[in-house]
Scaffold this motif. Structure first.
Motif, PDB file in Angstrom:
ATOM      1  N   ILE A 190       9.809  -9.072  -6.760  1.00 51.78           N
ATOM      2  CA  ILE A 190      10.150 -10.616  -6.830  1.00 51.78           C
ATOM      3  C   ILE A 190      10.603 -10.846  -8.273  1.00 51.78           C
ATOM      4  N   VAL A 191      11.545 -11.313  -8.332  1.00 52.46           N
ATOM      5  CA  VAL A 191      12.357 -11.540  -9.931  1.00 52.46           C
ATOM      6  C   VAL A 191      12.726 -13.090  -9.972  1.00 52.46           C
ATOM      7  N   ALA A 192      12.077 -13.615 -10.912  1.00 49.19           N
ATOM      8  CA  ALA A 192      12.498 -15.275 -10.869  1.00 49.19           C
ATOM      9  C   ALA A 192      12.042 -15.612 -12.229  1.00 49.19           C
ATOM     10  N   GLU A 193      12.805 -16.790 -12.504  1.00 52.00           N
ATOM     11  CA  GLU A 193      12.505 -17.268 -13.932  1.00 52.00           C
ATOM     12  C   GLU A 193      11.056 -17.237 -14.358  1.00 52.00           C
ATOM     13  N   GLN A 194      10.311 -18.159 -13.440  1.00 52.57           N
ATOM     14  CA  GLN A 194       8.729 -18.248 -13.505  1.00 52.57           C
ATOM     15  C   GLN A 194       8.232 -17.960 -12.393  1.00 52.57           C
ATOM     16  N   ILE A 195       7.038 -17.107 -12.363  1.00 53.37           N
ATOM     17  CA  ILE A 195       6.321 -16.488 -11.342  1.00 53.37           C
ATOM     18  C   ILE A 195       5.283 -17.614 -11.511  1.00 53.37           C
ATOM     19  N   THR A 196       4.956 -18.268 -10.174  1.00 56.41           N
ATOM     20  CA  THR A 196       4.101 -19.155 -10.392  1.00 56.41           C
ATOM     21  C   THR A 196       2.444 -18.582 -10.015  1.00 56.41           C
ATOM     22  N   ASP A 197       1.525 -19.271 -10.398  1.00 57.03           N
ATOM     23  CA  ASP A 197       0.456 -18.692 -10.247  1.00 57.03           C
ATOM     24  C   ASP A 197      -0.060 -18.402  -8.866  1.00 57.03           C
ATOM     25  N   ARG A 198       0.285 -19.093  -7.969  1.00 53.07           N
ATOM     26  CA  ARG A 198       0.069 -18.820  -6.539  1.00 53.07           C
ATOM     27  C   ARG A 198       0.962 -17.756  -5.771  1.00 53.07           C
ATOM     28  N   THR A 199       2.254 -17.666  -6.636  1.00 51.73           N
ATOM     29  CA  THR A 199       2.865 -16.300  -6.026  1.00 51.73           C
ATOM     30  C   THR A 199       2.218 -15.110  -6.570  1.00 51.73           C
ATOM     31  N   ALA A 200       1.857 -15.161  -7.764  1.00 50.81           N
ATOM     32  CA  ALA A 200       1.216 -14.042  -8.551  1.00 50.81           C
ATOM     33  C   ALA A 200      -0.094 -13.573  -7.761  1.00 50.81           C
ATOM     34  N   ALA A 201      -0.713 -14.651  -7.400  1.00 45.49           N
ATOM     35  CA  ALA A 201      -2.244 -14.352  -6.578  1.00 45.49           C
ATOM     36  C   ALA A 201      -1.993 -13.746  -5.277  1.00 45.49           C
ATOM     37  N   ASN A 202      -0.904 -14.219  -4.707  1.00 42.35           N
ATOM     38  CA  ASN A 202      -0.895 -13.701  -3.403  1.00 42.35           C
ATOM     39  C   ASN A 202      -0.100 -12.492  -3.395  1.00 42.35           C
ATOM     40  N   ALA A 203       0.659 -12.089  -4.326  1.00 45.04           N
ATOM     41  CA  ALA A 203       1.379 -10.815  -4.540  1.00 45.04           C
ATOM     42  C   ALA A 203       0.295  -9.822  -4.830  1.00 45.04           C
ATOM     43  N   ARG A 204      -0.723 -10.041  -5.760  1.00 41.51           N
ATOM     44  CA  ARG A 204      -1.693  -9.225  -6.095  1.00 41.51           C
ATOM     45  C   ARG A 204      -2.705  -8.713  -4.938  1.00 41.51           C
TER      46      ARG A 204
ATOM     47  N   ARG B 139      -0.693  -6.512  -3.000  1.00 41.03           N
ATOM     48  CA  ARG B 139      -0.559  -5.204  -3.716  1.00 41.03           C
ATOM     49  C   ARG B 139      -1.639  -4.443  -3.276  1.00 41.03           C
ATOM     50  N   ASP B 140      -3.091  -5.208  -3.640  1.00 42.37           N
ATOM     51  CA  ASP B 140      -4.232  -4.305  -3.305  1.00 42.37           C
ATOM     52  C   ASP B 140      -4.646  -3.968  -1.807  1.00 42.37           C
ATOM     53  N   GLU B 141      -3.597  -4.517  -0.983  1.00 46.11           N
ATOM     54  CA  GLU B 141      -3.850  -4.392   0.640  1.00 46.11           C
ATOM     55  C   GLU B 141      -2.986  -3.097   0.880  1.00 46.11           C
ATOM     56  N   GLY B 142      -2.159  -2.769  -0.137  1.00 48.13           N
ATOM     57  CA  GLY B 142      -1.495  -1.507   0.249  1.00 48.13           C
ATOM     58  C   GLY B 142      -0.019  -1.448  -0.152  1.00 48.13           C
ATOM     59  N   LEU B 143       0.626  -2.877  -0.171  1.00 47.73           N
ATOM     60  CA  LEU B 143       2.096  -3.017  -0.260  1.00 47.73           C
ATOM     61  C   LEU B 143       2.537  -2.734  -1.699  1.00 47.73           C
ATOM     62  N   HIS B 144       3.538  -2.245  -1.997  1.00 50.99           N
ATOM     63  CA  HIS B 144       4.099  -1.509  -3.072  1.00 50.99           C
ATOM     64  C   HIS B 144       4.809  -2.847  -3.793  1.00 50.99           C
ATOM     65  N   LEU B 145       4.334  -3.978  -4.273  1.00 50.12           N
ATOM     66  CA  LEU B 145       4.754  -5.289  -4.598  1.00 50.12           C
ATOM     67  C   LEU B 145       4.564  -5.446  -5.992  1.00 50.12           C
ATOM     68  N   GLN B 146       5.915  -5.705  -6.784  1.00 53.92           N
ATOM     69  CA  GLN B 146       5.512  -6.236  -8.178  1.00 53.92           C
ATOM     70  C   GLN B 146       6.265  -7.831  -8.211  1.00 53.92           C
ATOM     71  N   CYS B 147       6.088  -8.280  -9.443  1.00 52.75           N
ATOM     72  CA  CYS B 147       6.650  -9.477  -9.932  1.00 52.75           C
ATOM     73  C   CYS B 147       6.852  -9.596 -11.269  1.00 52.75           C
ATOM     74  N   VAL B 148       8.410 -10.081 -11.409  1.00 53.21           N
ATOM     75  CA  VAL B 148       8.983  -9.895 -12.798  1.00 53.21           C
ATOM     76  C   VAL B 148       9.437 -11.197 -13.215  1.00 53.21           C
ATOM     77  N   GLU B 149       9.096 -11.786 -14.451  1.00 53.91           N
ATOM     78  CA  GLU B 149       9.689 -13.056 -14.738  1.00 53.91           C
ATOM     79  C   GLU B 149      11.015 -12.541 -15.647  1.00 53.91           C
ATOM     80  N   VAL B 150      12.089 -13.269 -15.754  1.00 51.86           N
ATOM     81  CA  VAL B 150      13.169 -13.148 -16.614  1.00 51.86           C
ATOM     82  C   VAL B 150      13.770 -14.246 -16.933  1.00 51.86           C
ATOM     83  N   GLN B 151      13.665 -14.558 -18.281  1.00 50.14           N
ATOM     84  CA  GLN B 151      13.946 -16.129 -18.719  1.00 50.14           C
ATOM     85  C   GLN B 151      14.997 -16.016 -19.886  1.00 50.14           C
TER      86      GLN B 151
END
Length: 377
Positions: free
Chosen positions: A158-172, A175-187
């Motif tokens: 997931i690439v966004a200008e701002q990764i919200t706290d909720r997105t980050a928590a859901n992504a973690r 990820r911990d459930e086994g999905l290969h998921l990353q979040c990147v901020e680009v500003q």
């Protein structure tokens, strides 16, 4: 993310984010500078690709041959057209659609990408010059890869200008459930130097994982969890009732990510030690094999009468052989009853018709095994 400009002789000056005007502008920038996407090399092979679950923004290949799906979002990750739910569900749907892509499928995507780059559709895109994806991979990473080694894992970013706290928590969590998921901020920040100051772009990985989880495994521990699960999922309706399982994964408490996952029946009268194994080894052994084993591995059983259980299976030799299975008259543990296919390509194993054949045979093996073990005196 915060940015300060250090001007000579002055205190640090905080600079504000200069948002991208559109997602298209963000995509153009990331396309031109893919190093902003991840802190590793990525070969971009597709842009605005239509799959059965939608249109993904960018598609790349990592140094191990895994596909990398990039979902881009201007502004906050959970705003506008992308809700907190969809910003994570969309790339999962894309990855799911891509999981069965063979090298030939990915090469077709690459060739279409070449054609698009060579037209006026993407004037900002340099046209790839390598004829095939294999050649492009070799040029980009400086190493070679066999066609069968592509797409063992599907990665999502997931690439966004701002990764919200909720997105980050859901992504973690995912990820911990086994999905290969990353979040990147680009500003983008506008700095003050010069009459026409140039913007500065900063990237930061907010949700990450150790890339060991997507590295190729050593030859003796290569597993094919997605293929194992596909076989069982297709076969499950045929033996759901007799195994007393409400879902396929109940029969595989250890999951499908093993060299040889074995099904453990939940029927109260079925011996725990009699297991139904899947051995998918196209690259390492050149075969796929289904088997009935007698083993106490992973069971809290002090003693198993393997000879007696194996004897019950051998007593039904004619029944198994009429169904096309082989019965070993000497073994008492592994591979007592088997079905075998010679196959040396992951692409061949992933073929839907072949998966259906494996599922049908596995369902038949489980059904006959239960018929024999439940009716034994």
């Amino acid at each position: 993310m915060r940015a300060y400009e250090l001007l000579e002789g002055e205190k640090p000056v905080k600079r504000e984010v200069n948002p991208f005007q559109s997602e298209k502008r963000l995509e153009q920038l990331l396309y031109r500078i893919p190093s902003l996407l991840l802190d590793e090399q990525v070969l971009i092979i597709g842009r605005q690709i239509g799959v059965e679950t939608g249109t993904l923004d960018l598609l790349g290949i990592d140094k191990y041959g895994n596909v990398v799906v990039f979902e881009l979002k201007k502004g906050d990750s959970g705003s506008g057209s992308a809700s907190e739910g969809s910003i994570l569900s969309q790339p999962q749907q894309y990855a799911q659609a891509l999981q069965w892509f063979t090298y030939d499928d990915l090469n077709d995507v690459y060739k279409e990408y070449q054609t698009e780059c060579d037209t006026a559709n993407w004037p900002d895109a340099p046209t790839p010059t390598d004829e095939t994806l294999l050649d492009a991979f070799s040029t980009h990473f400086g190493t070679t890869l066999e066609p069968e080694s592509f797409n063992h894992h599907q990665r999502m970013v997931i690439v966004a200008e701002q990764i919200t706290d909720r997105t980050a928590a859901n992504a973690r969590y995912l990820r911990d459930e086994g999905l290969h998921l990353q979040c990147v901020e680009v500003q983008r920040f506008q700095l003050a130097e010069g009459e026409k100051p140039s913007p500065t772009v900063v990237a930061s990985t907010v949700v990450d994982y150790d890339d060991k989880r997507v590295q190729p495994r050593e030859e003796d521990v290569i597993t094919y969890p997605e293929i194992n699960e596909a076989i069982v999922s297709r076969a499950y309706p045929a033996f759901a009732e007799v195994t007393h399982a409400s879902a396929p994964d109940e029969l595989f408490p250890g999951g499908f990510d093993h060299r040889e996952p074995r099904m453990r029946s939940l029927h109260p009268d079925h011996p725990d030690a009699v297991r139904y194994g899947l051995r998918v080894k196209p690259l390492e052994k050149g075969h796929v094999r289904l088997a009935i084993d007698v083993t106490s591995r992973g069971l809290e059983i002090d003693k198993v009468d393997k000879e007696s259980l194996a004897g019950q299976l051998r007593s039904a030799t004619n029944r198994f052989e009429r169904a096309g299975f082989e019965v070993d008259q000497d073994r008492n543990t592994f591979r007592i009853v088997t079905a075998h296919w010679d196959v040396d390509s992951v692409t061949d194993v992933r073929d839907n018709a072949f998966l259906d054949e494996l599922a049908d045979r596995y369902a038949e093996l489980v059904s006959i095994g239960h018929e024999i073990m439940l009716n034994a005196e």
